[in-house]
Enzyme design. Structure first.
Site, PDB file in Angstrom:
ATOM      1  N   ALA A  11       0.857  -1.029  -0.002  1.00  0.00           N
ATOM      2  CA  ALA A  11       0.069  -0.093   0.030  1.00  0.00           C
ATOM      3  C   ALA A  11       0.685   1.162  -0.158  1.00  0.00           C
ATOM      4  CB  ALA A  11      -0.888   0.062   1.269  1.00  0.00           C
ATOM      5  N   ARG A  16      10.837   7.464  -1.211  1.00  0.00           N
ATOM      6  CA  ARG A  16      12.201   7.326  -1.626  1.00  0.00           C
ATOM      7  C   ARG A  16      12.425   6.912  -3.158  1.00  0.00           C
ATOM      8  NH1 ARG A  16      13.141   3.661   3.672  1.00  0.00           N
ATOM      9  NH2 ARG A  16      11.060   3.157   3.160  1.00  0.00           N
ATOM     10  N   ASP A 103       7.858  -4.790  -1.849  1.00  0.00           N
ATOM     11  CA  ASP A 103       8.988  -4.387  -2.222  1.00  0.00           C
ATOM     12  C   ASP A 103      10.382  -5.187  -2.189  1.00  0.00           C
ATOM     13  OD1 ASP A 103       9.752  -3.893   0.557  1.00  0.00           O
ATOM     14  OD2 ASP A 103      10.040  -1.940   0.335  1.00  0.00           O
ATOM     15  N   ASN A 228      13.979   0.266  -1.731  1.00  0.00           N
ATOM     16  CA  ASN A 228      13.511   1.677  -1.303  1.00  0.00           C
ATOM     17  C   ASN A 228      13.637   2.676  -2.381  1.00  0.00           C
ATOM     18  OD1 ASN A 228      12.068   0.370   0.980  1.00  0.00           O
ATOM     19  ND2 ASN A 228      14.052   0.581   2.195  1.00  0.00           N
ATOM     20  N   ARG A 333       8.227  -4.395 -36.901  1.00  0.00           N
ATOM     21  CA  ARG A 333       7.275  -3.901 -36.087  1.00  0.00           C
ATOM     22  C   ARG A 333       6.063  -4.854 -35.887  1.00  0.00           C
ATOM     23  NH1 ARG A 333       6.027   1.301 -39.043  1.00  0.00           N
ATOM     24  NH2 ARG A 333       4.409   1.362 -37.198  1.00  0.00           N
ATOM     25  N   LYS A 351       5.949  -4.056 -41.261  1.00  0.00           N
ATOM     26  CA  LYS A 351       5.038  -3.943 -40.265  1.00  0.00           C
ATOM     27  C   LYS A 351       3.824  -4.455 -40.562  1.00  0.00           C
ATOM     28  CE  LYS A 351       1.567  -1.468 -40.032  1.00  0.00           C
ATOM     29  NZ  LYS A 351       0.541  -0.462 -40.305  1.00  0.00           N
ATOM     30  N   TYR A 366      10.477  -0.876 -47.158  1.00  0.00           N
ATOM     31  CA  TYR A 366       9.620  -0.526 -46.013  1.00  0.00           C
ATOM     32  C   TYR A 366       8.163  -1.641 -46.828  1.00  0.00           C
ATOM     33  CZ  TYR A 366       5.332   0.622 -43.454  1.00  0.00           C
ATOM     34  OH  TYR A 366       4.183   0.499 -42.762  1.00  0.00           O
ATOM     35  N   SER A 405      13.665  -3.003 -58.130  1.00  0.00           N
ATOM     36  CA  SER A 405      14.304  -2.254 -57.351  1.00  0.00           C
ATOM     37  C   SER A 405      13.581  -0.726 -57.377  1.00  0.00           C
ATOM     38  CB  SER A 405      15.560  -2.008 -57.486  1.00  0.00           C
ATOM     39  OG  SER A 405      16.513  -2.986 -57.095  1.00  0.00           O
TER      40      SER A 405
HETATM   41  C1  UD1 Z   1      10.524  -2.488   7.036  1.00  0.00           C
HETATM   42  C2  UD1 Z   1      10.430  -3.180   8.372  1.00  0.00           C
HETATM   43  C3  UD1 Z   1      11.857  -3.184   9.046  1.00  0.00           C
HETATM   44  C4  UD1 Z   1      12.561  -4.007   7.762  1.00  0.00           C
HETATM   45  C5  UD1 Z   1      12.267  -3.873   6.294  1.00  0.00           C
HETATM   46  C6  UD1 Z   1      12.746  -5.155   5.363  1.00  0.00           C
HETATM   47  C7  UD1 Z   1       8.689  -2.124   9.787  1.00  0.00           C
HETATM   48  C8  UD1 Z   1       8.289  -1.085  10.532  1.00  0.00           C
HETATM   49  N1  UD1 Z   1       9.895  -2.184   9.173  1.00  0.00           N
HETATM   50  O1  UD1 Z   1      11.218  -1.329   6.980  1.00  0.00           O
HETATM   51  O2  UD1 Z   1      12.076  -3.827  10.043  1.00  0.00           O
HETATM   52  O3  UD1 Z   1      14.066  -4.389   8.070  1.00  0.00           O
HETATM   53  O4  UD1 Z   1      11.047  -3.818   6.077  1.00  0.00           O
HETATM   54  O5  UD1 Z   1      12.579  -4.632   4.040  1.00  0.00           O
HETATM   55  O6  UD1 Z   1       7.674  -2.922   9.152  1.00  0.00           O
HETATM   56  N2  UD1 Z   1       3.161  -0.541   3.749  1.00  0.00           N
HETATM   57  C9  UD1 Z   1       2.102  -0.748   3.540  1.00  0.00           C
HETATM   58  N3  UD1 Z   1       1.384   0.248   4.446  1.00  0.00           N
HETATM   59  C10 UD1 Z   1       1.886   0.994   5.281  1.00  0.00           C
HETATM   60  C11 UD1 Z   1       3.684   1.027   5.317  1.00  0.00           C
HETATM   61  C12 UD1 Z   1       4.091   0.123   4.423  1.00  0.00           C
HETATM   62  O7  UD1 Z   1       1.105  -1.380   2.875  1.00  0.00           O
HETATM   63  O8  UD1 Z   1       1.698   1.940   5.841  1.00  0.00           O
HETATM   64  C13 UD1 Z   1       4.104  -1.732   2.719  1.00  0.00           C
HETATM   65  C14 UD1 Z   1       4.911  -0.893   1.721  1.00  0.00           C
HETATM   66  O9  UD1 Z   1       4.363  -0.721   0.607  1.00  0.00           O
HETATM   67  C15 UD1 Z   1       6.056  -1.919   1.534  1.00  0.00           C
HETATM   68  C16 UD1 Z   1       6.228  -2.686   2.765  1.00  0.00           C
HETATM   69  O10 UD1 Z   1       4.912  -2.311   3.676  1.00  0.00           O
HETATM   70  O11 UD1 Z   1       5.988  -2.833   0.515  1.00  0.00           O
HETATM   71  C17 UD1 Z   1       7.312  -2.160   3.452  1.00  0.00           C
HETATM   72  O12 UD1 Z   1       7.361  -0.800   3.865  1.00  0.00           O
HETATM   73  P1  UD1 Z   1       8.500   0.000   3.914  1.00  0.00           P
HETATM   74  O13 UD1 Z   1       8.236   1.520   4.376  1.00  0.00           O
HETATM   75  O14 UD1 Z   1       9.241  -0.034   2.882  1.00  0.00           O
HETATM   76  O15 UD1 Z   1       9.352  -0.536   5.512  1.00  0.00           O
HETATM   77  P2  UD1 Z   1      10.982  -0.181   5.642  1.00  0.00           P
HETATM   78  O16 UD1 Z   1      11.332   0.981   5.874  1.00  0.00           O
HETATM   79  O17 UD1 Z   1      11.713  -0.839   4.525  1.00  0.00           O
HETATM   80 CA    CA Z   2      11.022  -1.323   2.286  1.00  0.00          CA
END
Ligand code: UD1
Ligand code: CA
Length: 464
Positions: A11, A16, A103, A228, A333, A351, A366, A405
């Site tokens: 979510a 970053r 992620d 990130n 293409r 194409k 072409y 040609s």
């Molecule tokens: C998080 C962990 C950290 C860990 C790291 C590993 C927490 C507080 N920290 O940190 O301990 O070492 O992952 O990669 O959990 N997300 C939501 N909703 C929110 C916040 C985040 O869905 O409200 C999702 C993000 O989209 C992402 C994942 O949760 O996919 C992790 O969030 P992110 O902000 O990347 O956490 P980190 O700071 O990397």
């Molecule tokens: Ca992360």
């Protein structure tokens, strides 16, 4: 019944990343990070998957479709709060829940299964997957107690100097007893440096209630990396590229320089195919055996059959049948269907055209919106004039035709089998089978013309 559930956290905006594209949709080897995560969870075998969506919810749902259920996190209040959104869907389930961040694209199903095995063998309430980071900054640190189990996880921003020195990090992957997960989440507060509800805080809560909180340390830090920002995105791509390229090499594909060969995740390649540097093979491309692809080629969503040679060319959404070749510097293409043993030479663009077996289009041509039969020869510099600025028109050419040609084929037009066009003709009318189309002014030759040119006059004056 004991069920295996999984939750993907997807979510966050990913500020970053500094991108218009939501973080979990950023591609690694051509596939969105969250898609990699889901694919591996599917491989590991779970009963229910819930993806928590917020930023870019519609885009994520569009991509993943009905492979997962969805829970909406309208406001991003932290990873703990994100997991809580899945409670209406799986809160009552008896069994385990695997949690993975959207992620973290490099985790494999094997690792998830090792984590499950460790969790089940030890009968833990929760087991967190950890790894040893060469540089742990940015990650949550694992604080282990005297018994080797986990006391708590401390986020970078909340950690004191001693905690920051810990190199064992939280990978963001956990297996929880499902009911204990949601019970402990209800007790998490946002009293921390980021004012967020941290999922990792559930571990300290469960420990305090007398549950066993385990940690399973994996060997490969690279696999555990979270992405990130774009520096990490490039690193993740490099790791994934190496993994993909090694798989193909082990399957019998020769990569002259794997460091500069870019093959996306879902591409299939046959053995004894050779790929030179700086080649990109993307999307759902399928490449056969004994294919040669030389430097600088790009192949997108195309099928390349056995014994094809592609020389420094771009092929998009097309098919090249056995033994055909293209290039150097050809461009296929979308919707080009290149028959067996067809030759597409240099500086040729095709194409939406079908080229029958053995047809040759050698140079500077072409071909667009056309059906060409077999064993046709298209002379150098031929242009299929298919567009009047509004509509596209179609050309058909029969087997064994010979296009001289520099012919211009002004569509719509039909040229019969074994028909010919004279070089330099602008063909606007159909030519029957075995006929000749000639459409150019007759040559007139003027003798002794040099004397009538300015230079000729000048020389005549000088020689007087
Ligand atoms: C998080 C962990 C950290 C860990 C790291 C590993 C927490 C507080 N920290 O940190 O301990 O070492 O992952 O990669 O959990 N997300 C939501 N909703 C929110 C916040 C985040 O869905 O409200 C999702 C993000 O989209 C992402 C994942 O949760 O996919 C992790 O969030 P992110 O902000 O990347 O956490 P980190 O700071 O990397
Ligand atoms: Ca992360």
């Amino acid at each position: 019944m004991m069920t295996r559930n999984a939750i993907i956290l997807a979510a966050g905006m990913g500020s970053r990343m500094k991108s218009k594209l939501y973080k979990v949709l950023q591609p690694v080897a051509g596939k969105a990070m969250v898609d990699h995560v889901l694919t591996q969870i599917e491989k590991a075998g779970v009963d229910n998957v819930v993806t928590v969506v917020g930023h870019g919810a519609d885009a994520v749902k569009n991509l993943l479709g009905d492979r997962t259920q969805y829970a909406l996190q309208a406001e991003q209040l932290g990873t703990g709060h994100a997991v809580q959104q899945a409670e209406p869907l799986i809160g009552d389930a008896v069994g385990t829940t695997l949690i993975v961040s959207g992620d973290s694209p490099l985790f494999t199903a094997e690792t998830f299964n090792k984590l499950y095995a460790d969790h089940e063998a030890k009968g833990n309430a929760v087991t967190v997957l950890t790894s040893k980071a060469p540089d742990p900054s940015g990650y949550g640190r694992i604080i282990r107690g005297g018994d080797g189990n986990v006391d708590k996880i401390v986020e970078q921003k909340d950690a004191n100097a001693a905690e920051q020195a810990v190199t064992e990090i939280n990978t963001g992957v956990y297996v929880f007893d499902n009911q204990l997960l949601f019970q402990s989440l209800a007790e998490v507060t946002n009293d921390n440096a980021q004012g967020e509800y941290y999922l990792p805080d559930t571990l300290e809560i469960l420990k305090g209630e007398g549950h066993v909180v385990g940690a399973y340390q994996m060997d490969d830090f690279d696999e555990s990396m979270g992405v990130n920002d774009r520096v990490a995105l490039a690193t993740a791509n490099a790791v994934m590229r190496k993994r993909i390229n090694e798989k193909h090499m082990r399957n019998g594909v020769t990569l002259i320089d794997p460091l500069t060969t870019y093959i996306e995740s879902d591409v299939v390649i046959g053995n004894d195919t050779t790929i030179e540097p700086n080649v990109f093979i993307k999307g759902n491309s399928v490449i056969g055996s004994d294919v040669v692809i030389t430097a600088g080629s790009t192949i997108i969503d195309s099928t390349i059959e056995d014994n094809v040679t592609i020389t420094s060319s771009q092929i998009e959404d097309s098919i090249m049948h056995q033994g055909s070749n293209a290039g150097p510097f050809a461009h296929l293409r979308p919707k080009s269907d290149v028959g067996e043993n067809v030759h597409i030479g240099n500086f040729v663009e095709v194409k939406k055209a079908t080229l029958g077996k053995g047809t040759k289009v050698g140079h500077l041509t072409y071909v667009g919106d056309a059906d060409l039969g077999e064993d046709i020869n298209i002379g150098a510099g031929t242009i299929f004039v298919n567009y009047d600025g509004v509509n596209k028109f179609h050309t058909t050419i029969g087997d064994h035709a010979f296009i001289g040609s520099n012919s211009k084929i002004v569509a719509p037009v039909n040229i019969g089998a074994k028909a010919m066009t004279a070089a330099g003709s602008t063909i606007t009318d159909d030519i029957p089978a075995e006929g000749l189309g000639i459409a150019r002014a007759r040559q007139t030759t003027k003798e002794n013309f040099y004397n009538r040119t300015a230079q000729g006059h000048k020389e005549a004056e000088e020689n007087k």
